[in-house]
Design an enzyme around this catalytic site. Sequence first.
Site, PDB file in Angstrom:
ATOM      1  N   ASP A   2       1.356  -3.865  -2.700  1.00 21.32           N
ATOM      2  CA  ASP A   2       0.235  -4.730  -2.297  1.00 21.32           C
ATOM      3  C   ASP A   2       0.054  -4.804  -0.782  1.00 21.32           C
ATOM      4  O   ASP A   2      -0.997  -5.221  -0.312  1.00 21.32           O
ATOM      5  CB  ASP A   2       0.460  -6.161  -2.821  1.00 21.32           C
ATOM      6  CG  ASP A   2       0.650  -6.203  -4.323  1.00 21.32           C
ATOM      7  OD1 ASP A   2       0.205  -5.268  -5.001  1.00 21.32           O
ATOM      8  OD2 ASP A   2       1.258  -7.180  -4.818  1.00 21.32           O
TER       9      ASP A   2
ATOM     10  N   ARG B 165       1.831   2.311  -9.461  1.00 24.07           N
ATOM     11  CA  ARG B 165       3.228   2.039  -9.091  1.00 24.07           C
ATOM     12  C   ARG B 165       4.188   3.123  -9.536  1.00 24.07           C
ATOM     13  O   ARG B 165       5.312   3.195  -9.040  1.00 24.07           O
ATOM     14  CB  ARG B 165       3.660   0.711  -9.735  1.00 24.07           C
ATOM     15  CG  ARG B 165       3.503  -0.430  -8.815  1.00 24.07           C
ATOM     16  CD  ARG B 165       3.729  -1.767  -9.387  1.00 24.07           C
ATOM     17  NE  ARG B 165       4.758  -1.953 -10.362  1.00 24.07           N
ATOM     18  CZ  ARG B 165       4.900  -3.103 -11.034  1.00 24.07           C
ATOM     19  NH1 ARG B 165       4.070  -4.103 -10.799  1.00 24.07           N
ATOM     20  NH2 ARG B 165       5.851  -3.242 -11.913  1.00 24.07           N
TER      21      ARG B 165
HETATM   22  O1  F6P Z   1       3.063  -6.944  -6.743  1.00 28.33           O
HETATM   23  C1  F6P Z   1       2.888  -5.681  -7.301  1.00 28.33           C
HETATM   24  C2  F6P Z   1       2.001  -5.767  -8.529  1.00 28.33           C
HETATM   25  O2  F6P Z   1       1.845  -4.450  -9.029  1.00 28.33           O
HETATM   26  C3  F6P Z   1       0.642  -6.423  -8.288  1.00 28.33           C
HETATM   27  O3  F6P Z   1      -0.265  -5.586  -7.644  1.00 28.33           O
HETATM   28  C4  F6P Z   1       0.270  -6.807  -9.690  1.00 28.33           C
HETATM   29  O4  F6P Z   1      -0.603  -7.910  -9.715  1.00 28.33           O
HETATM   30  C5  F6P Z   1       1.601  -7.173 -10.294  1.00 28.33           C
HETATM   31  O5  F6P Z   1       2.599  -6.564  -9.524  1.00 28.33           O
HETATM   32  C6  F6P Z   1       1.764  -6.766 -11.731  1.00 28.33           C
HETATM   33  O6  F6P Z   1       2.976  -7.262 -12.153  1.00 28.33           O
HETATM   34  P1  F6P Z   1       3.640  -6.857 -13.552  1.00 28.33           P
HETATM   35  O7  F6P Z   1       4.085  -5.440 -13.439  1.00 28.33           O
HETATM   36  O8  F6P Z   1       4.753  -7.811 -13.687  1.00 28.33           O
HETATM   37  O9  F6P Z   1       2.566  -7.017 -14.590  1.00 28.33           O
END
Ligand code: F6P
Length: 372
Positions: free
Chosen positions: A145, A292
Amino acid sequence: MTTDKIRRIAVNTGGGDAPGLNAVLRAIVLSSIRRGWEVVGIQKGYAGLLDTSKIETLDHGRVRGITHLGGTILGTANKGDPFEMPMKLPDGTETTIDRSDELVENFHRLGLDAIIAIGGDGSMRIAHRLAEKGIPIVGVPKTIDNDLAGTVVTFGFDTAVMVATEAVGRLHSTAEAHERVFTVEVMGRYAGWIALHSAIAGGADVALIPEIPFDIDVVCRKIMSREARGRRFSLVVVAEGARPIGGEMVTRGPKELGREIRLGGCAEQVAGQITDRTGKETRTVVLGHLQRGGTPTARDRVLALRFGAAAVRVLAEGQSDVMVALDPPLVKTVPLTEATSRMKTVPLDSDTVYTARELGICLGDDWEGANY
Ligand code: F6P
Protein backbone atom coordinates in the site's frame (compact mmCIF):
# COMPACT_ATOMS: atom_id res chain seq x y z
CA MET A 1 23.95 -2.30 23.47
CA THR A 2 27.09 -2.88 21.39
CA THR A 3 27.83 -5.33 18.60
CA ASP A 4 29.80 -7.70 20.82
CA LYS A 5 26.76 -8.14 23.07
CA ILE A 6 24.62 -9.51 20.24
CA ARG A 7 24.87 -13.23 19.65
CA ARG A 8 21.39 -14.35 18.67
CA ILE A 9 18.59 -12.39 16.99
CA ALA A 10 15.07 -13.27 15.93
CA VAL A 11 13.18 -12.11 12.85
CA ASN A 12 9.51 -12.24 11.93
CA THR A 13 7.20 -11.21 9.09
CA GLY A 14 3.77 -9.86 10.08
CA GLY A 15 0.57 -8.58 8.45
CA GLY A 16 -0.35 -9.10 4.80
CA ASP A 17 2.53 -10.48 2.75
CA ALA A 18 4.34 -8.30 0.22
CA PRO A 19 6.73 -9.32 -2.57
CA GLY A 20 10.26 -8.87 -1.22
CA LEU A 21 9.81 -10.36 2.26
CA ASN A 22 12.07 -13.30 1.46
CA ALA A 23 14.73 -10.98 0.08
CA VAL A 24 14.78 -9.08 3.40
CA LEU A 25 15.15 -12.38 5.28
CA ARG A 26 18.07 -13.41 3.09
CA ALA A 27 19.87 -10.11 3.64
CA ILE A 28 19.30 -10.28 7.41
CA VAL A 29 20.58 -13.83 7.67
CA LEU A 30 23.67 -13.33 5.51
CA SER A 31 24.64 -10.02 7.17
CA SER A 32 24.14 -11.53 10.62
CA ILE A 33 26.13 -14.68 9.93
CA ARG A 34 28.94 -12.48 8.64
CA ARG A 35 29.00 -10.85 12.10
CA GLY A 36 28.99 -14.21 13.84
CA TRP A 37 25.38 -13.89 15.00
CA GLU A 38 22.81 -16.65 14.97
CA VAL A 39 19.39 -15.91 13.45
CA VAL A 40 16.13 -17.60 14.35
CA GLY A 41 12.94 -17.17 12.41
CA ILE A 42 9.67 -16.67 14.27
CA GLN A 43 6.82 -18.20 12.34
CA LYS A 44 3.52 -16.44 11.73
CA GLY A 45 4.28 -12.94 12.93
CA TYR A 46 4.71 -12.54 16.68
CA ALA A 47 2.63 -15.66 17.41
CA GLY A 48 5.73 -17.87 17.14
CA LEU A 49 7.17 -16.21 20.24
CA LEU A 50 4.14 -17.31 22.23
CA ASP A 51 4.20 -20.88 20.95
CA THR A 52 7.95 -21.48 20.78
CA SER A 53 7.61 -24.66 18.74
CA LYS A 54 7.25 -22.15 15.92
CA ILE A 55 10.90 -21.05 16.03
CA GLU A 56 13.50 -22.22 13.51
CA THR A 57 17.16 -21.51 12.90
CA LEU A 58 17.79 -19.62 9.69
CA ASP A 59 21.14 -20.52 8.16
CA HIS A 60 22.72 -20.12 4.73
CA GLY A 61 20.85 -23.11 3.38
CA ARG A 62 17.44 -21.91 4.53
CA VAL A 63 17.77 -18.58 2.68
CA ARG A 64 19.47 -19.93 -0.44
CA GLY A 65 17.68 -18.98 -3.68
CA ILE A 66 14.77 -17.13 -2.09
CA THR A 67 15.38 -13.53 -3.23
CA HIS A 68 12.99 -13.88 -6.16
CA LEU A 69 10.26 -15.77 -4.29
CA GLY A 70 6.98 -14.10 -3.30
CA GLY A 71 5.30 -14.83 0.05
CA THR A 72 7.44 -15.45 3.12
CA ILE A 73 9.22 -18.60 4.22
CA LEU A 74 8.23 -17.73 7.81
CA GLY A 75 4.50 -17.44 7.17
CA THR A 76 2.61 -14.42 8.43
CA ALA A 77 -0.48 -13.55 10.42
CA ASN A 78 -3.01 -10.74 10.46
CA LYS A 79 -4.27 -11.51 13.93
CA GLY A 80 -1.07 -11.82 15.93
CA ASP A 81 -0.91 -8.78 18.21
CA PRO A 82 0.53 -10.14 21.50
CA PHE A 83 -1.05 -7.20 23.34
CA GLU A 84 -4.47 -8.15 21.99
CA MET A 85 -4.46 -11.85 21.22
CA PRO A 86 -7.92 -13.11 20.20
CA MET A 87 -9.26 -15.78 22.55
CA LYS A 88 -12.46 -17.82 22.41
CA LEU A 89 -14.62 -17.78 25.56
CA PRO A 90 -16.51 -20.90 26.69
CA ASP A 91 -19.75 -19.43 25.30
CA GLY A 92 -18.19 -19.23 21.83
CA THR A 93 -17.74 -15.44 21.77
CA GLU A 94 -14.32 -13.89 21.20
CA THR A 95 -12.30 -11.52 23.34
CA THR A 96 -8.67 -10.40 23.42
CA ILE A 97 -6.01 -10.83 26.10
CA ASP A 98 -2.61 -9.24 26.66
CA ARG A 99 0.09 -11.93 26.32
CA SER A 100 3.02 -9.56 25.87
CA ASP A 101 4.68 -10.49 29.21
CA GLU A 102 4.70 -14.13 28.12
CA LEU A 103 6.37 -13.06 24.87
CA VAL A 104 9.06 -11.09 26.74
CA GLU A 105 9.71 -14.08 29.01
CA ASN A 106 10.10 -16.39 26.01
CA PHE A 107 12.42 -13.88 24.34
CA HIS A 108 14.80 -14.08 27.33
CA ARG A 109 14.36 -17.83 27.82
CA LEU A 110 15.39 -18.43 24.21
CA GLY A 111 18.58 -16.41 24.77
CA LEU A 112 17.62 -13.79 22.20
CA ASP A 113 19.34 -10.41 22.14
CA ALA A 114 17.18 -8.51 19.64
CA ILE A 115 14.30 -8.75 17.16
CA ILE A 116 14.01 -7.50 13.61
CA ALA A 117 10.30 -7.09 12.87
CA ILE A 118 9.28 -6.87 9.22
CA GLY A 119 5.79 -5.52 8.77
CA GLY A 120 3.34 -2.71 8.19
CA ASP A 121 1.96 -0.09 10.56
CA GLY A 122 0.37 -2.67 12.89
CA SER A 123 3.64 -4.61 13.25
CA MET A 124 5.60 -1.38 13.81
CA ARG A 125 3.19 -0.30 16.58
CA ILE A 126 3.67 -3.67 18.32
CA ALA A 127 7.46 -3.36 17.86
CA HIS A 128 7.44 0.00 19.64
CA ARG A 129 5.43 -1.40 22.56
CA LEU A 130 7.90 -4.30 22.86
CA ALA A 131 10.80 -1.83 22.81
CA GLU A 132 9.11 -0.08 25.73
CA LYS A 133 9.18 -3.43 27.53
CA GLY A 134 12.96 -3.56 27.10
CA ILE A 135 13.33 -5.66 23.93
CA PRO A 136 15.95 -4.26 21.52
CA ILE A 137 14.00 -4.10 18.25
CA VAL A 138 14.40 -2.70 14.74
CA GLY A 139 11.54 -2.50 12.24
CA VAL A 140 11.64 -3.04 8.48
CA PRO A 141 8.73 -1.38 6.62
CA LYS A 142 6.69 -3.59 4.31
CA THR A 143 3.43 -3.03 2.49
CA ILE A 144 2.18 -2.97 -1.07
CA ASP A 145 0.00 0.00 0.00
CA ASN A 146 3.04 2.32 0.48
CA ASP A 147 1.17 4.04 3.31
CA LEU A 148 3.87 3.92 6.01
CA ALA A 149 5.16 7.32 7.11
CA GLY A 150 8.88 7.90 7.50
CA THR A 151 9.97 6.08 4.35
CA VAL A 152 9.65 7.37 0.81
CA VAL A 153 8.60 3.93 -0.37
CA THR A 154 8.05 0.40 0.95
CA PHE A 155 9.04 -2.78 -0.88
CA GLY A 156 6.12 -4.60 -2.48
CA PHE A 157 4.65 -1.38 -3.82
CA ASP A 158 6.57 -1.46 -7.10
CA THR A 159 5.46 -5.05 -7.79
CA ALA A 160 1.83 -4.24 -7.03
CA VAL A 161 1.95 -1.22 -9.35
CA MET A 162 3.54 -3.34 -12.06
CA VAL A 163 0.78 -5.97 -11.84
CA ALA A 164 -1.96 -3.31 -11.88
CA THR A 165 -0.31 -1.43 -14.75
CA GLU A 166 -0.09 -4.58 -16.82
CA ALA A 167 -3.77 -5.32 -16.15
CA VAL A 168 -4.83 -1.81 -17.23
CA GLY A 169 -2.66 -2.14 -20.33
CA ARG A 170 -4.15 -5.52 -21.25
CA LEU A 171 -7.71 -4.33 -20.75
CA HIS A 172 -7.24 -1.50 -23.28
CA SER A 173 -7.45 -3.77 -26.32
CA THR A 174 -10.53 -5.69 -25.22
CA ALA A 175 -12.24 -2.48 -24.03
CA GLU A 176 -11.61 -0.86 -27.39
CA ALA A 177 -12.69 -3.94 -29.36
CA HIS A 178 -16.06 -4.05 -27.57
CA GLU A 179 -16.44 -0.30 -27.02
CA ARG A 180 -16.84 -0.95 -23.30
CA VAL A 181 -15.90 0.75 -20.11
CA PHE A 182 -13.85 -1.21 -17.58
CA THR A 183 -13.58 -0.39 -13.90
CA VAL A 184 -10.45 -1.97 -12.40
CA GLU A 185 -10.33 -2.26 -8.62
CA VAL A 186 -6.89 -2.16 -7.05
CA MET A 187 -5.71 -2.56 -3.45
CA GLY A 188 -4.12 0.09 -1.26
CA ARG A 189 -6.52 0.31 1.67
CA TYR A 190 -6.96 4.01 2.66
CA ALA A 191 -4.23 5.31 0.33
CA GLY A 192 -4.40 5.81 -3.43
CA TRP A 193 -0.77 5.15 -4.31
CA ILE A 194 -1.32 1.94 -6.29
CA ALA A 195 -4.36 3.36 -8.11
CA LEU A 196 -2.70 6.64 -9.05
CA HIS A 197 0.61 5.15 -10.17
CA SER A 198 -0.96 2.33 -12.20
CA ALA A 199 -3.46 4.71 -13.80
CA ILE A 200 -0.65 7.00 -14.93
CA ALA A 201 1.65 4.19 -16.05
CA GLY A 202 -1.14 2.19 -17.69
CA GLY A 203 -2.74 5.12 -19.53
CA ALA A 204 -6.12 4.97 -17.75
CA ASP A 205 -8.73 7.68 -18.30
CA VAL A 206 -10.01 7.94 -14.74
CA ALA A 207 -8.40 7.22 -11.35
CA LEU A 208 -10.51 7.28 -8.20
CA ILE A 209 -8.47 7.47 -5.00
CA PRO A 210 -9.48 7.70 -1.33
CA GLU A 211 -7.82 11.10 -0.98
CA ILE A 212 -10.23 12.69 -3.50
CA PRO A 213 -13.92 11.83 -2.94
CA PHE A 214 -15.45 11.47 -6.41
CA ASP A 215 -18.49 12.84 -8.19
CA ILE A 216 -19.87 10.12 -10.47
CA ASP A 217 -21.28 12.76 -12.83
CA VAL A 218 -17.77 14.12 -13.39
CA VAL A 219 -16.57 10.58 -14.17
CA CYS A 220 -19.41 10.07 -16.67
CA ARG A 221 -18.71 13.44 -18.28
CA LYS A 222 -15.16 12.32 -18.93
CA ILE A 223 -16.35 9.03 -20.46
CA MET A 224 -18.89 10.79 -22.68
CA SER A 225 -16.42 13.42 -23.82
CA ARG A 226 -14.17 10.60 -24.99
CA GLU A 227 -17.17 9.03 -26.72
CA ALA A 228 -17.81 12.34 -28.51
CA ARG A 229 -14.22 12.25 -29.79
CA GLY A 230 -14.67 8.74 -31.15
CA ARG A 231 -12.90 7.09 -28.20
CA ARG A 232 -15.75 4.72 -27.42
CA PHE A 233 -14.04 2.92 -24.53
CA SER A 234 -12.64 4.00 -21.17
CA LEU A 235 -10.49 2.57 -18.40
CA VAL A 236 -11.38 3.58 -14.85
CA VAL A 237 -8.95 2.58 -12.08
CA VAL A 238 -10.73 2.47 -8.71
CA ALA A 239 -8.84 2.24 -5.42
CA GLU A 240 -10.59 -0.15 -3.03
CA GLY A 241 -10.80 2.76 -0.56
CA ALA A 242 -12.35 5.25 -3.02
CA ARG A 243 -15.64 6.85 -1.98
CA PRO A 244 -18.14 9.30 -3.46
CA ILE A 245 -18.46 12.84 -2.13
CA GLY A 246 -20.47 12.59 1.08
CA GLY A 247 -20.42 8.78 0.91
CA GLU A 248 -18.60 5.93 2.65
CA MET A 249 -15.96 3.41 1.60
CA VAL A 250 -17.39 0.07 0.46
CA THR A 251 -16.61 -2.74 2.92
CA ARG A 252 -16.96 -6.52 2.83
CA GLY A 253 -18.44 -8.41 5.74
CA PRO A 254 -18.40 -7.41 9.41
CA LYS A 255 -15.20 -6.30 11.16
CA GLU A 256 -13.45 -9.25 12.80
CA LEU A 257 -11.88 -8.85 16.23
CA GLY A 258 -8.24 -7.78 16.04
CA ARG A 259 -8.36 -7.23 12.26
CA GLU A 260 -8.83 -4.28 9.93
CA ILE A 261 -12.19 -4.05 8.19
CA ARG A 262 -12.01 -5.54 4.67
CA LEU A 263 -12.54 -3.09 1.80
CA GLY A 264 -13.86 -4.00 -1.64
CA GLY A 265 -16.73 -3.62 -4.06
CA CYS A 266 -16.37 0.05 -5.02
CA ALA A 267 -15.47 -0.69 -8.66
CA GLU A 268 -18.62 -2.79 -9.10
CA GLN A 269 -20.77 0.04 -7.72
CA VAL A 270 -19.07 2.60 -9.94
CA ALA A 271 -19.62 0.34 -12.96
CA GLY A 272 -23.36 0.15 -12.25
CA GLN A 273 -23.62 3.91 -11.93
CA ILE A 274 -21.71 4.47 -15.17
CA THR A 275 -24.06 2.14 -17.06
CA ASP A 276 -27.14 3.78 -15.52
CA ARG A 277 -25.99 7.26 -16.44
CA THR A 278 -24.32 6.72 -19.82
CA GLY A 279 -25.89 3.53 -21.17
CA LYS A 280 -22.34 2.22 -21.79
CA GLU A 281 -21.72 -1.45 -21.16
CA THR A 282 -19.33 -1.51 -18.21
CA ARG A 283 -17.41 -4.48 -16.82
CA THR A 284 -15.42 -4.82 -13.64
CA VAL A 285 -12.10 -6.51 -12.91
CA VAL A 286 -10.97 -6.85 -9.29
CA LEU A 287 -7.22 -7.51 -9.15
CA GLY A 288 -7.17 -8.47 -5.46
CA HIS A 289 -4.31 -10.61 -4.23
CA LEU A 290 -2.73 -10.92 -7.68
CA GLN A 291 -1.05 -7.65 -6.69
CA ARG A 292 0.63 -9.32 -3.70
CA GLY A 293 1.55 -12.69 -5.14
CA GLY A 294 4.49 -13.84 -7.21
CA THR A 295 7.99 -12.66 -7.81
CA PRO A 296 9.08 -9.15 -6.71
CA THR A 297 10.33 -6.67 -9.30
CA ALA A 298 14.08 -5.99 -9.38
CA ARG A 299 13.44 -2.62 -7.70
CA ASP A 300 11.57 -4.28 -4.81
CA ARG A 301 14.25 -6.95 -4.45
CA VAL A 302 17.02 -4.36 -4.21
CA LEU A 303 15.07 -2.24 -1.72
CA ALA A 304 14.22 -5.30 0.39
CA LEU A 305 17.86 -6.48 0.41
CA ARG A 306 19.02 -2.96 1.36
CA PHE A 307 16.49 -2.78 4.20
CA GLY A 308 17.50 -6.21 5.52
CA ALA A 309 21.22 -5.42 5.52
CA ALA A 310 20.58 -1.98 7.04
CA ALA A 311 18.46 -3.45 9.85
CA VAL A 312 21.38 -5.65 10.92
CA ARG A 313 23.82 -2.72 10.62
CA VAL A 314 21.76 -0.46 12.86
CA LEU A 315 21.25 -3.22 15.43
CA ALA A 316 25.03 -3.64 15.47
CA GLU A 317 25.39 0.10 16.07
CA GLY A 318 23.19 -0.26 19.14
CA GLN A 319 20.02 1.35 17.75
CA SER A 320 16.59 0.16 18.88
CA ASP A 321 12.96 1.30 18.70
CA VAL A 322 13.62 2.53 15.15
CA MET A 323 12.55 1.57 11.64
CA VAL A 324 14.87 1.53 8.62
CA ALA A 325 13.57 3.86 5.94
CA LEU A 326 14.39 4.99 2.43
CA ASP A 327 15.40 8.62 2.12
CA PRO A 328 17.10 8.55 -1.29
CA PRO A 329 19.93 7.99 -1.80
CA LEU A 330 20.22 6.81 1.81
CA VAL A 331 18.65 4.17 3.98
CA LYS A 332 18.35 5.85 7.35
CA THR A 333 16.38 5.17 10.54
CA VAL A 334 13.31 6.89 11.95
CA PRO A 335 11.86 6.39 15.45
CA LEU A 336 9.04 3.81 15.43
CA THR A 337 6.79 6.40 17.01
CA GLU A 338 7.33 8.68 14.01
CA ALA A 339 6.71 5.89 11.50
CA THR A 340 3.38 5.05 13.13
CA SER A 341 2.27 8.59 13.96
CA ARG A 342 0.24 9.00 10.77
CA MET A 343 -0.74 7.23 7.59
CA LYS A 344 1.11 8.34 4.45
CA THR A 345 -1.56 9.16 1.88
CA VAL A 346 -1.15 10.78 -1.54
CA PRO A 347 -0.55 14.54 -1.06
CA LEU A 348 -2.97 16.43 -3.27
CA ASP A 349 -0.34 19.01 -4.12
CA SER A 350 2.18 16.37 -5.25
CA ASP A 351 3.82 16.30 -8.62
CA THR A 352 2.23 12.89 -9.30
CA VAL A 353 -1.28 14.29 -8.86
CA TYR A 354 -0.42 17.27 -11.08
CA THR A 355 1.01 14.88 -13.67
CA ALA A 356 -2.19 12.83 -13.75
CA ARG A 357 -4.24 15.97 -14.23
CA GLU A 358 -1.94 17.35 -16.94
CA LEU A 359 -2.28 14.04 -18.78
CA GLY A 360 -6.05 14.48 -18.77
CA ILE A 361 -6.70 11.69 -16.28
CA CYS A 362 -9.93 12.49 -14.47
CA LEU A 363 -9.59 12.15 -10.69
CA GLY A 364 -13.33 12.30 -10.13
CA ASP A 365 -13.43 15.89 -8.92
CA ASP A 366 -14.40 19.10 -10.62
CA TRP A 367 -10.87 20.32 -11.12
CA GLU A 368 -10.93 23.74 -12.69
CA GLY A 369 -8.25 22.95 -15.24
CA ALA A 370 -10.18 19.94 -16.55
CA ASN A 371 -11.39 20.13 -20.12
CA TYR A 372 -13.31 16.89 -20.55
O1 F6P B 1 -2.32 -4.02 3.33
C1 F6P B 1 -2.17 -4.83 2.21
C2 F6P B 1 -3.53 -5.27 1.69
O2 F6P B 1 -3.30 -6.07 0.54
C3 F6P B 1 -4.48 -4.12 1.37
O3 F6P B 1 -4.19 -3.47 0.17
C4 F6P B 1 -5.80 -4.84 1.39
O4 F6P B 1 -6.86 -3.97 1.72
C5 F6P B 1 -5.60 -5.86 2.48
O5 F6P B 1 -4.22 -6.03 2.65
C6 F6P B 1 -6.24 -7.19 2.21
O6 F6P B 1 -6.05 -7.96 3.34
P1 F6P B 1 -6.37 -9.53 3.38
O7 F6P B 1 -5.35 -10.22 2.55
O8 F6P B 1 -6.28 -9.85 4.81
O9 F6P B 1 -7.75 -9.69 2.81
